[in-house]
Design a protein around this motif. Structure first.
Motif, PDB file in Angstrom:
ATOM      1  N   ILE A   1      40.367  57.898  36.452  1.00  0.00           N
ATOM      2  CA  ILE A   1      40.616  58.281  37.584  1.00  0.00           C
ATOM      3  C   ILE A   1      41.088  57.181  38.653  1.00  0.00           C
ATOM      4  CG2 ILE A   1      39.468  59.226  39.676  1.00  0.00           C
ATOM      5  CD1 ILE A   1      37.877  61.143  37.611  1.00  0.00           C
ATOM      6  N   CYS A   2      40.301  56.074  38.525  1.00  0.00           N
ATOM      7  CA  CYS A   2      40.842  55.028  39.306  1.00  0.00           C
ATOM      8  C   CYS A   2      40.564  53.602  38.774  1.00  0.00           C
ATOM      9  CB  CYS A   2      39.790  55.226  40.444  1.00  0.00           C
ATOM     10  SG  CYS A   2      40.129  53.874  41.928  1.00  0.00           S
ATOM     11  N   GLY A   3      41.577  52.664  39.221  1.00  0.00           N
ATOM     12  CA  GLY A   3      41.346  51.224  38.692  1.00  0.00           C
ATOM     13  C   GLY A   3      40.410  50.331  39.709  1.00  0.00           C
ATOM     14  N   VAL A   4      40.073  50.850  40.714  1.00  0.00           N
ATOM     15  CA  VAL A   4      39.057  50.240  41.785  1.00  0.00           C
ATOM     16  C   VAL A   4      37.651  50.377  41.221  1.00  0.00           C
ATOM     17  CG1 VAL A   4      38.704  49.621  44.116  1.00  0.00           C
ATOM     18  CG2 VAL A   4      40.847  50.283  43.374  1.00  0.00           C
ATOM     19  N   CYS A   5      37.360  51.643  41.131  1.00  0.00           N
ATOM     20  CA  CYS A   5      36.055  51.940  40.876  1.00  0.00           C
ATOM     21  C   CYS A   5      35.685  52.544  39.427  1.00  0.00           C
ATOM     22  CB  CYS A   5      35.301  52.744  41.933  1.00  0.00           C
ATOM     23  SG  CYS A   5      36.208  54.256  41.932  1.00  0.00           S
ATOM     24  N   PRO A   6      36.255  51.990  38.280  1.00  0.00           N
ATOM     25  CA  PRO A   6      36.261  52.700  37.059  1.00  0.00           C
ATOM     26  C   PRO A   6      34.746  52.658  36.630  1.00  0.00           C
ATOM     27  CG  PRO A   6      37.431  50.714  36.744  1.00  0.00           C
ATOM     28  CD  PRO A   6      37.322  51.084  38.206  1.00  0.00           C
TER      29      PRO A   6
ATOM     30  N   PRO B   1      31.259  52.044  45.142  1.00  0.00           N
ATOM     31  CA  PRO B   1      31.421  51.221  46.405  1.00  0.00           C
ATOM     32  C   PRO B   1      31.803  51.997  47.433  1.00  0.00           C
ATOM     33  CG  PRO B   1      32.555  50.221  44.327  1.00  0.00           C
ATOM     34  CD  PRO B   1      31.991  51.500  43.873  1.00  0.00           C
ATOM     35  N   ARG B   2      32.635  53.228  47.452  1.00  0.00           N
ATOM     36  CA  ARG B   2      33.001  53.786  48.558  1.00  0.00           C
ATOM     37  C   ARG B   2      31.915  55.108  48.715  1.00  0.00           C
ATOM     38  NH1 ARG B   2      36.382  51.774  46.025  1.00  0.00           N
ATOM     39  NH2 ARG B   2      37.810  50.322  46.973  1.00  0.00           N
ATOM     40  N   GLY B   3      30.737  54.958  47.964  1.00  0.00           N
ATOM     41  CA  GLY B   3      29.923  56.121  48.300  1.00  0.00           C
ATOM     42  C   GLY B   3      29.254  56.956  47.266  1.00  0.00           C
TER      43      GLY B   3
ATOM     44  N   PRO C   1      33.425  60.107  46.282  1.00  0.00           N
ATOM     45  CA  PRO C   1      33.186  59.637  47.917  1.00  0.00           C
ATOM     46  C   PRO C   1      34.383  59.842  48.840  1.00  0.00           C
ATOM     47  CG  PRO C   1      32.482  57.890  46.124  1.00  0.00           C
ATOM     48  CD  PRO C   1      33.086  58.927  45.413  1.00  0.00           C
ATOM     49  N   THR C   2      35.518  59.592  48.338  1.00  0.00           N
ATOM     50  CA  THR C   2      36.511  59.921  49.550  1.00  0.00           C
ATOM     51  C   THR C   2      36.734  61.292  49.692  1.00  0.00           C
ATOM     52  OG1 THR C   2      37.706  57.692  48.806  1.00  0.00           O
ATOM     53  CG2 THR C   2      39.158  59.611  50.006  1.00  0.00           C
ATOM     54  N   THR C   3      36.468  62.235  48.770  1.00  0.00           N
ATOM     55  CA  THR C   3      36.431  63.701  48.872  1.00  0.00           C
ATOM     56  C   THR C   3      35.507  63.944  50.192  1.00  0.00           C
ATOM     57  OG1 THR C   3      36.849  63.762  46.614  1.00  0.00           O
ATOM     58  CG2 THR C   3      36.707  65.853  47.790  1.00  0.00           C
TER      59      THR C   3
ATOM     60  N   PRO D   1      39.427  54.383  52.308  1.00  0.00           N
ATOM     61  CA  PRO D   1      39.848  55.639  51.595  1.00  0.00           C
ATOM     62  C   PRO D   1      40.610  55.341  50.145  1.00  0.00           C
ATOM     63  CG  PRO D   1      40.785  55.717  53.657  1.00  0.00           C
ATOM     64  CD  PRO D   1      40.188  54.360  53.463  1.00  0.00           C
ATOM     65  N   CYS D   2      39.999  55.923  49.121  1.00  0.00           N
ATOM     66  CA  CYS D   2      40.882  55.884  47.649  1.00  0.00           C
ATOM     67  C   CYS D   2      41.328  57.225  47.359  1.00  0.00           C
ATOM     68  CB  CYS D   2      39.705  55.364  46.733  1.00  0.00           C
ATOM     69  SG  CYS D   2      40.699  55.351  45.124  1.00  0.00           S
ATOM     70  N   LEU D   3      42.574  57.816  47.602  1.00  0.00           N
ATOM     71  CA  LEU D   3      42.931  59.104  47.464  1.00  0.00           C
ATOM     72  C   LEU D   3      43.127  59.155  45.734  1.00  0.00           C
ATOM     73  CD1 LEU D   3      43.578  61.044  49.566  1.00  0.00           C
ATOM     74  CD2 LEU D   3      43.265  58.636  50.276  1.00  0.00           C
ATOM     75  N   ALA D   4      43.296  58.166  45.106  1.00  0.00           N
ATOM     76  CA  ALA D   4      43.414  58.448  43.735  1.00  0.00           C
ATOM     77  C   ALA D   4      42.046  58.801  43.134  1.00  0.00           C
ATOM     78  CB  ALA D   4      43.787  56.948  42.907  1.00  0.00           C
ATOM     79  N   CYS D   5      40.930  58.479  43.631  1.00  0.00           N
ATOM     80  CA  CYS D   5      39.610  59.168  43.261  1.00  0.00           C
ATOM     81  C   CYS D   5      39.451  60.349  43.977  1.00  0.00           C
ATOM     82  CB  CYS D   5      38.513  57.979  44.042  1.00  0.00           C
ATOM     83  SG  CYS D   5      38.001  56.796  42.758  1.00  0.00           S
ATOM     84  N   ALA D   6      39.867  60.502  45.050  1.00  0.00           N
ATOM     85  CA  ALA D   6      39.363  61.780  45.805  1.00  0.00           C
ATOM     86  C   ALA D   6      40.252  63.112  45.037  1.00  0.00           C
ATOM     87  CB  ALA D   6      39.902  61.576  47.142  1.00  0.00           C
TER      88      ALA D   6
HETATM   89 NI1  NFE Z   1      39.374  54.912  43.571  1.00  0.00          NI
HETATM   90 FE1  NFE Z   1      35.964  55.305  44.303  1.00  0.00          FE
HETATM   91  C1  NFE Z   1      35.073  54.132  44.890  1.00  0.00           C
HETATM   92  C2  NFE Z   1      34.873  56.521  43.409  1.00  0.00           C
HETATM   93  S1  NFE Z   1      36.437  56.444  45.918  1.00  0.00           S
HETATM   94  S2  NFE Z   1      37.693  54.066  44.476  1.00  0.00           S
HETATM   95  O1  NFE Z   1      34.429  53.480  45.348  1.00  0.00           O
HETATM   96  O2  NFE Z   1      34.118  57.182  42.931  1.00  0.00           O
HETATM   97  O3  NFE Z   1      36.441  58.107  46.282  1.00  0.00           O
END
Ligand code: NFE
Ligand code: MG
Length: 523
Positions: free
Chosen positions: A61-66, A435-437, A458-460, A502-507
C-alpha cells in the motif's frame, strides 16, 4: 464580499495525489474541501486469497509506512487465528516500527515540510567548503536569475524550485536557513541509517520480509543487534542535536502557526506494545475531546461515503465494509472515505498520540512537551496546532530513540514467533499506530480464504471528506480561519495541510482514467 475559490492542485511534497479547494473571503479561509484524487483498490485485490498473503500484499500500500501495514495485518491475522505474538517477536516489531517512525518523521520535517519555511535561496550566501552545499548553491544559482540580490524569475523545476513566492514567506536569517539546508542534506544520510535499522531485523527495507502472524522470523543475533545499535546511536545524536533545534527555529520564525491549523478531537490506538495482550503502551490508547479522555471502543467506528466516490450504502463498520468504486457519483468529490467514531471526525497522528498520552499522565511525554513549549512561554493548548504537529514528531523521535535501547536489552534467547493454523472461518481486528496515526485492519475469513478485508488508514481519518451528515473532515476543519495573503501563492494553506503529513497512497489504496498525466514519445 463574495468568496474566492483557491485551489492547490496538486499539493506537492506529500505522498500521493491530494488537492485542496479553499473558499477565501476577506483574506481568510471560510470553507475547504480535501480531495483524494486516486483510487487503488487493495482491499478488492485481497478477496478470495489465502489470509497469510494479506500481510505481504498490504505492505505494498505504501513505501513510507510498510512496517505499520505489515504489523497491523499480522495482528489482524493473529486475532482471527486466535494466537498471540511471542515476546521477542513483540520486541522486534517495536524495534522495526520505531526505526520506521524515525525514518518517516525525519522525512516529513526535512524533505517535505521544511521548505515551506526555510529559504533555499539563502544558500547563495554560503561561503563554506561543504561540497554538497556548494553543489546546492550552484544549482540554485542556475535556477534563479538573480539581479541585484533580488529573485526576478524562476527558470526550472525542483525539488526546491519553483515555490510559492511572497513577502515574508521564508525565514529571514541567512545562517538559520543555511544550517537548516545542511540539516536537509544530513537527514538524507540519517534516513538511510533508519532503513538499515529496519533491514537489520526485517531482512530488507522498505518492505521487510520477516514480519508474520505470531511474531518475527529473524533471530536477534549479536551481529544484528550490533548493526541496529550502531545506526541507532547516529540517529539519536541527529535527533537530539540537530532536529530539535530546527523545529524550534521554525517555530520561533513562524509562531503564528501555534494558532493556525487547530483541531481538538483526537484518537490513538496506543503505540508500541508493552505486552503481548496490547493492554499497555509506550504512548497510551484512547480518545480526547477537550480535556476528557475516553476509552476506545472500536465497535463505534464506521466508514461513510456520501461524499466519497464509492457505491452508497449505509455507514458501515470495517468488518462489514465494502470498497466498490463509483467514479461519477453525484456530489462525491474524493476517493477518500470518511471514517467516523460515534459519528465524530477525529484527528490521528503524532499530535493525537502526544495529547492522549499527556492527558493519560505519561510523565516522559509531559516533561518533553512542557520543555518544548517553554521555549515560547506557551501552555499545552497551544500545541493543538500546525506547529504542535511538528513538535510532536520530534518529541516522538527523542523518546523512541531512547526506548529502542531498552527494547534491545529486553531481547532474550526465547522464540521469536508462535505458530498458527488457518481456521475455516473467523474474524480479526489489527490495531496499530503508524507514523501518521491510528491504523486498523479488519479481516473476515470464510472457507480458509479472505472473504473481506478492510484497512482504515490514518490519512483516511484526517483527510476525509464531509461525512453523511455533511460534517467536515479534520484537515478541512483545521483550514478554516487560515489567512491567505495571496490567492495565487496560498502557502499558508499548504503549511496547515502539510503539518498533518498526508499520505494519499495509504489513504486510498490507479489514478483516474480520464486525467492526462503526460504524453511521451519513446524512440
Ligand atoms: Ni503511506 Fe501510512 C502512515 C499508514 S498513512 S504513510 O504513517 O498507515 O495514512
Ligand atoms: Mg480502506
Amino acid at each position: 464580499m463574495a468568496s474566492q475559490k483557491v485551489l492547490i492542485d496538486p499539493l506537492t511534497r506529500i505522498e500521493g495525489h491530494l488537492s485542496i479547494e479553499m473558499d477565501v473571503q476577506d483574506g481568510k479561509v471560510v470553507d475547504a474541501k480535501c480531495r483524494g484524487d486516486m483510487y487503488r483498490g487493495f482491499e478488492s485485490i485481497l478477496q478470495g486469497r489465502n489470509p497469510v498473503d494479506a500481510q505481504q500484499i498490504v505492505m505494498r500500500i505504501c513505501g513510507v509506512c510498510p512496517v505499520s501495514h505489515g504489523q497491523a495485518s499480522s495482528k489482524c491475522l493473529e486475532d482471527a487465528f486466535k494466537i498471540k505474538p511471542a515476546k521477542n517477536g513483540r520486541l522486534l516489531r517495536n524495534l522495526l516500527l520505531g526505526a520506521n517512525f524515525l525514518q518517516s518523521h525525519i522525512l516529513h520535517f526535512y524533505h517535505l515540510a521544511a521548505l515551506d519555511f526555510v529559504d533555499i535561496t539563502a544558500i547563495l550566501q554560503y561561503k563554506g567548503s561543504d561540497s554538497v552545499l556548494i553543489r546546492i548553491k550552484d544549482w540554485v544559482n542556475n535556477e534563479f536569475k538573480v539581479k541585484k540580490g533580488r529573485v526576478d524569475e524562476l527558470t526550472a523545476a525542483g525539488p526546491f524550485l519553483p515555490r510559492y513566492e511572497g513577502k515574508d514567506f521564508y525565514i529571514k536569517d541567512v545562517a538559520t536557513n543555511i544550517d537548516a539546508i545542511a540539516g536537509y542534506v544530513r537527514a538524507l544520510d540519517i534516513r538511510q541509517k533508519t532503513h538499515q535499522m529496519v533491514a537489520a531485523f526485517g531482512g530488507r527495507a522498505p518492505h521487510p520480509i520477516s514480519m508474520v502472524p505470531g511474531g518475527v522470523t529473524t533471530e536477534p543475533t549479536r551481529e544484528r543487534i550490533k548493526n541496529f545499535k550502531s545506526n541507532l546511536k547516529d540517529v539519536e545524536k541527529f535527533v537530539n542535536e540537530i532536529y530539535v533545534g530546527h523545529v524550534v527555529a521554525v517555530a520561533k520564525a513562524f509562531p503564528e502557526y501555534f494558532k493556525l491549523g487547530r483541531y481538538d478531537s483526537f484518537l490513538s490506538y496506543g503505540a508500541f506494545d508493552k505486552d503481548e495482550d496490547r493492554k499497555d503502551f509506550m504512548f497510551e490508547q484512547g480518545l480526547l475531546s477537550g480535556k476528557k479522555p475516553e476509552k476506545l471502543d472500536t465497535s463505534k467506528i464506521r466508514e461513510q461515503v456520501r461524499y466519497a466516490r464509492y457505491r452508497s450504502g449505509s455507514s458501515l463498520h470495517p468488518l462489514k465494509g465494502e470498497t466498490v468504486g463509483d467514479p461519477n457519483k453525484a456530489g462525491a468529490y474524493s476517493w477518500v472515505k470518511a471514517p467516523r467514531y460515534d459519528d465524530r471526525p477525529l484527528e490521528v497522528g503524532p499530535l493525537a498520540r502526544i495529547v492522549v498520552a499527556y492527558h493519560s499522565g505519561n510523565k516522559q511525554v509531559k516533561s518533553e512537551l512542557n520543555a518544548l513549549l517553554k521555549n515560547f512561554n506557551l501552555e499545552v493548548p497551544s500545541a493543538l496546532s500546525a506547529l504542535g504537529r511538528h513538535a510532536s514528531r520530534v518529541i516522538e523521535c527523542k523518546l523512541i530513540t531512547k526506548q529502542c535501547h531498552e527494547w534491545l536489552d529486553e531481547l532474550d534467547s526465547g522464540k521469536t514467533r508462535n505458530s498458527y493454523d488457518i481456521p475455516e472461518t473467523g474474524e480479526g481486528e489489527g490495531l496499530i499506530e503508524a507514523p501518521r496515526g491510528a491504523l486498523g485492519h479488519w479481516i473476515v475469513v470464510k472457507d480458509h480464504k479472505i472473504a473481506n478485508y478492510q484497512a482504515v488508514v490514518p490519512t483516511t481519518w484526517f483527510c476525509s471528506p464531509r461525512d453523511d451528515k455533511g460534517v467536515r473532515g479534520p484537515v478541512e476543519q483545521a483550514l478554516i480561519g487560515t489567512p491567505i495573503s495571496d490567492p495565487n501563492n496560498p502557502i499558508e494553506g499548504a503549511r496547515v495541510v502539510r503539518s498533518f503529513d498526508p499520505c494519499l497512497a495509504c489513504a486510498i489504496h490507479v489514478v483516474e482514467g480520464d486525467r492526462e498525466i503526460g504524453k511521451f514519445r519513446v524512440c
